[in-house]
Design a protein around this motif. Structure first.
Motif, PDB file in Angstrom:
ATOM      1  N   PHE A  34       0.693  -1.236   0.167  1.00 40.00           N
ATOM      2  CA  PHE A  34      -0.147   0.034  -0.044  1.00 40.00           C
ATOM      3  C   PHE A  34       0.565   1.258   0.117  1.00 40.00           C
ATOM      4  N   VAL A  35       1.937   1.243   0.935  1.00 44.24           N
ATOM      5  CA  VAL A  35       2.764   2.563   1.013  1.00 44.24           C
ATOM      6  C   VAL A  35       3.569   2.793  -0.367  1.00 44.24           C
ATOM      7  N   VAL A  36       3.946   1.632  -0.947  1.00 39.09           N
ATOM      8  CA  VAL A  36       4.728   1.650  -2.191  1.00 39.09           C
ATOM      9  C   VAL A  36       3.624   2.231  -3.347  1.00 39.09           C
ATOM     10  N   GLU A 132       2.674  18.488  -0.351  1.00 35.58           N
ATOM     11  CA  GLU A 132       3.245  17.413  -0.233  1.00 35.58           C
ATOM     12  C   GLU A 132       4.536  17.266   0.996  1.00 35.58           C
ATOM     13  N   ALA A 133       4.801  18.338   1.325  1.00 36.29           N
ATOM     14  CA  ALA A 133       5.751  18.350   2.484  1.00 36.29           C
ATOM     15  C   ALA A 133       5.734  17.452   3.541  1.00 36.29           C
ATOM     16  N   GLY A 134       6.469  16.692   3.922  1.00 34.99           N
ATOM     17  CA  GLY A 134       6.549  15.704   4.925  1.00 34.99           C
ATOM     18  C   GLY A 134       6.141  14.312   4.706  1.00 34.99           C
ATOM     19  N   PHE A 135       5.573  14.241   3.429  1.00 40.87           N
ATOM     20  CA  PHE A 135       5.105  12.776   2.877  1.00 40.87           C
ATOM     21  C   PHE A 135       6.050  11.787   3.092  1.00 40.87           C
ATOM     22  N   THR A 136       7.218  11.712   2.493  1.00 39.77           N
ATOM     23  CA  THR A 136       8.375  10.845   2.267  1.00 39.77           C
ATOM     24  C   THR A 136       8.891  10.559   3.679  1.00 39.77           C
ATOM     25  N   PRO A 137       9.427  11.538   4.370  1.00 38.00           N
ATOM     26  CA  PRO A 137       9.905  11.335   5.929  1.00 38.00           C
ATOM     27  C   PRO A 137       8.990  10.913   6.732  1.00 38.00           C
ATOM     28  N   GLY A 138       7.497  11.291   6.567  1.00 39.11           N
ATOM     29  CA  GLY A 138       6.492  10.730   7.362  1.00 39.11           C
ATOM     30  C   GLY A 138       6.357   9.295   7.097  1.00 39.11           C
ATOM     31  N   ILE A 139       6.450   8.706   6.188  1.00 41.24           N
ATOM     32  CA  ILE A 139       6.122   7.321   5.654  1.00 41.24           C
ATOM     33  C   ILE A 139       7.396   6.530   6.358  1.00 41.24           C
ATOM     34  N   LEU A 140       8.437   7.388   6.096  1.00 41.04           N
ATOM     35  CA  LEU A 140       9.684   6.507   6.752  1.00 41.04           C
ATOM     36  C   LEU A 140       9.561   6.545   8.058  1.00 41.04           C
ATOM     37  N   PHE A 159       9.944  -0.035  -0.292  1.00 33.96           N
ATOM     38  CA  PHE A 159       9.644   1.361  -0.243  1.00 33.96           C
ATOM     39  C   PHE A 159      10.174   2.217  -1.102  1.00 33.96           C
ATOM     40  N   PHE A 160      11.440   2.323  -1.229  1.00 34.82           N
ATOM     41  CA  PHE A 160      12.233   3.290  -2.206  1.00 34.82           C
ATOM     42  C   PHE A 160      12.275   2.781  -3.472  1.00 34.82           C
ATOM     43  N   VAL A 161      11.976   1.558  -3.429  1.00 32.09           N
ATOM     44  CA  VAL A 161      11.999   0.792  -5.226  1.00 32.09           C
ATOM     45  C   VAL A 161      10.766   1.554  -6.109  1.00 32.09           C
ATOM     46  N   ALA A 162       9.953   2.124  -5.025  1.00 33.93           N
ATOM     47  CA  ALA A 162       8.952   3.149  -5.823  1.00 33.93           C
ATOM     48  C   ALA A 162       9.217   4.269  -6.520  1.00 33.93           C
ATOM     49  N   TYR A 361      20.619   5.216  -6.657  1.00 37.86           N
ATOM     50  CA  TYR A 361      19.322   4.806  -6.052  1.00 37.86           C
ATOM     51  C   TYR A 361      19.779   3.578  -5.183  1.00 37.86           C
ATOM     52  N   ALA A 362      20.833   2.685  -5.551  1.00 33.50           N
ATOM     53  CA  ALA A 362      20.972   1.650  -4.824  1.00 33.50           C
ATOM     54  C   ALA A 362      21.692   2.039  -3.319  1.00 33.50           C
ATOM     55  N   ALA A 363      21.945   3.283  -3.127  1.00 29.99           N
ATOM     56  CA  ALA A 363      22.506   3.676  -2.020  1.00 29.99           C
ATOM     57  C   ALA A 363      21.270   4.158  -0.962  1.00 29.99           C
ATOM     58  N   TYR A 364      20.176   4.232  -1.571  1.00 23.94           N
ATOM     59  CA  TYR A 364      19.101   5.132  -1.075  1.00 23.94           C
ATOM     60  C   TYR A 364      18.438   4.338   0.230  1.00 23.94           C
TER      61      TYR A 364
END
Length: 444
Positions: A34-36, A132-140, A159-162, A361-364
């Protein structure tokens, strides 16, 4: 996506009440797919302007320099509201705040379809970043409420593969819309924003129905499972120890955090600028002869990134190592960027650029696990948001700089930019593992 796996333990806990493997699998399949999907929608709505530009720029009279500004202005408001947004998420609960984020950005994306001037577009891009601010760190942060330390890297990797996956989807879908959608007197690029804005509203509403703030609220877990999982996570500590004021002094004095911020800035500058510019770079390279061919060409480096990113993050989790798993791919990406400054053919240049994208992206996932391991639970909400905000500053600078350089990877300005960027990234990679390097050199 493959189910979570780990061969380090099997069976139940000593009390015999909880099957840890079954519980981890249950949490994985409920949360991760779902989060992906949410992040795929997020990236689509963030970068669709790059595809719209293939026809929109001529309609609105936008030149490369101003397009770079339009791409980057999103991140100005994003940076301003990033850390406060994550603070609000902790206070209100993830469901409510993520719902607000997605629905508001979906509405703004649809409104972009009706702009008549570059100035109106710039205003809505600024508002999109604020929404959108806060979406990615919020999911993390949210994922740390559900996955234990020996599970979080695998969760983050998928998740980051998304992010590259979104580009794999965006390329053919967006170019198909641009080639075929011209209904009711609206240009195809306008329909692009409408059709890609609606899913954000739909899935934003589904968050309220499908997600729960933490395991203790999950009706789909048994009572003993909820209690067992909650007792082994940092969710309660994050909730209790996160201060109401933003603890900037504590964050920036945390050992190693400034280097992580610098690294995130450089990688954000490179990767995000490419998210916006690569459709136009591919279209002007001579490697594609139509919008659909451009979509397929852009899809290739991101499809490769999906595979590399997932396999590398799984390896990081399998041996429980982060620093080298960040430093090595960043060094490889830096080498590719430096090689772009050497005379090359168009095909070679695109291959080098694709390699740099995949390596970055591999380092993400290992990078953000390292960030969270560096910060105490009480600093994670603000700290992860700050690191992501610094990356967003780079994300603002990158599109602008490439726009000023002409939007072409072979232009002198872009070549110089990538050369210095490669040198800076490899310096950060060395600094991340300098202690281990010193020990190996000295034979310790």
């Amino acid at each position: 996506m493959p189910a979570i796996s780990d061969d380090r333990y099997k069976g139940t806990n000593p009390d015999g009440d909880i099957d840890e493997i079954a519980l981890d699998r249950k949490v994985w399949w409920h949360i991760i797919p779902f989060v992906v999907i949410l992040l795929v929608i997020c990236i689509l709505d963030r970068v669709n302007i790059g595809y719209a530009a293939l026809t929109m720029n001529a309609d609105l009279g936008i030149d490369p320099a101003f397009f770079g500004f339009l791409s980057g202005i999103f991140f100005i408001s994003y940076v301003i509201f990033e850390v406060p947004s994550n603070q609000f998420l902790v206070r209100t609960g993830a469901r409510i705040w993520l719902f607000r984020i997605m629905v508001s950005w979906g509405i703004i994306t649809i409104l972009i379809a009706f702009v008549q001037t570059p100035a109106e577009l710039a205003i809505l891009r600024f508002l999109l970043g604020a929404a959108e601010a806060g979406f990615t760190p919020g999911i993390l942060l949210y994922l740390t409420f559900w996955f234990r330390k020996n599970r979080i890297s695998q969760a983050l990797s998928v998740f980051f593969v998304a992010i590259p996956l979104a580009m794999v989807i965006a390329s053919p879908v967006s170019t198909f819309i641009l080639s075929h959608a011209a209904w009711s007197g609206l240009a195809a690029w306008r329909w692009l924003f409408v059709l890609e804005g609606v899913p954000a509203i739909i899935f934003g509403a589904l968050i309220l129905v499908y997600l729960q703030d933490s395991p203790k609220d999950a009706a789909w877990l048994r009572g003993p499972e909820r209690a067992w999982l909650a007792s082994r996570l940092d969710e309660a500590r994050v909730q209790d120890e996160t201060p109401r004021a933003i603890p900037l002094r504590q964050i920036i004095t945390t050992p190693g955090i400034l280097l992580l911020c610098t690294t995130s800035f450089l990688v954000g500058l490179f990767l995000t600028s490419l998210l916006f510019w690569i459709p136009q770079i591919a279209n002007s390279s001579g490697l594609s002869g139509s919008l659909m061919e451009t979509g397929i060409l852009v899809m290739l480096p991101y499809a490769f990134s999906v595979v590399v990113m997932y396999l590398w993050a799984r390896h990081s989790d399998r041996i429980s190592e982060r620093r080298w798993h960040v430093a090595v791919p960043l060094a490889v990406a830096a080498i590719f960027l430096v090689l772009l400054s050497v005379p090359h053919t168009v095909v070679t240049g695109f291959i080098l650029l694709s390699g740099a994208i995949a390596a970055s992206y591999a380092a993400y996932a290992p990078f953000f696990v390292l960030v969270m391991e560096t910060l105490s639970p009480g600093l994670r909400a603000s700290g992860v948001a700050l690191v992501n905000a610094i990356a967003s500053i780079g994300s603002f600078a990158g599109p602008v700089l490439i726009g000023l350089a002409g939007g072409n990877i072979s232009s002198p300005g872009t070549v110089v930019l990538f050369l210095f960027l490669g040198i800076a990234i490899i310096s950060c990679a060395v600094l991340l593992v300098r202690k281990e390097l010193a020990a190996r050199v000295s034979g310790g």
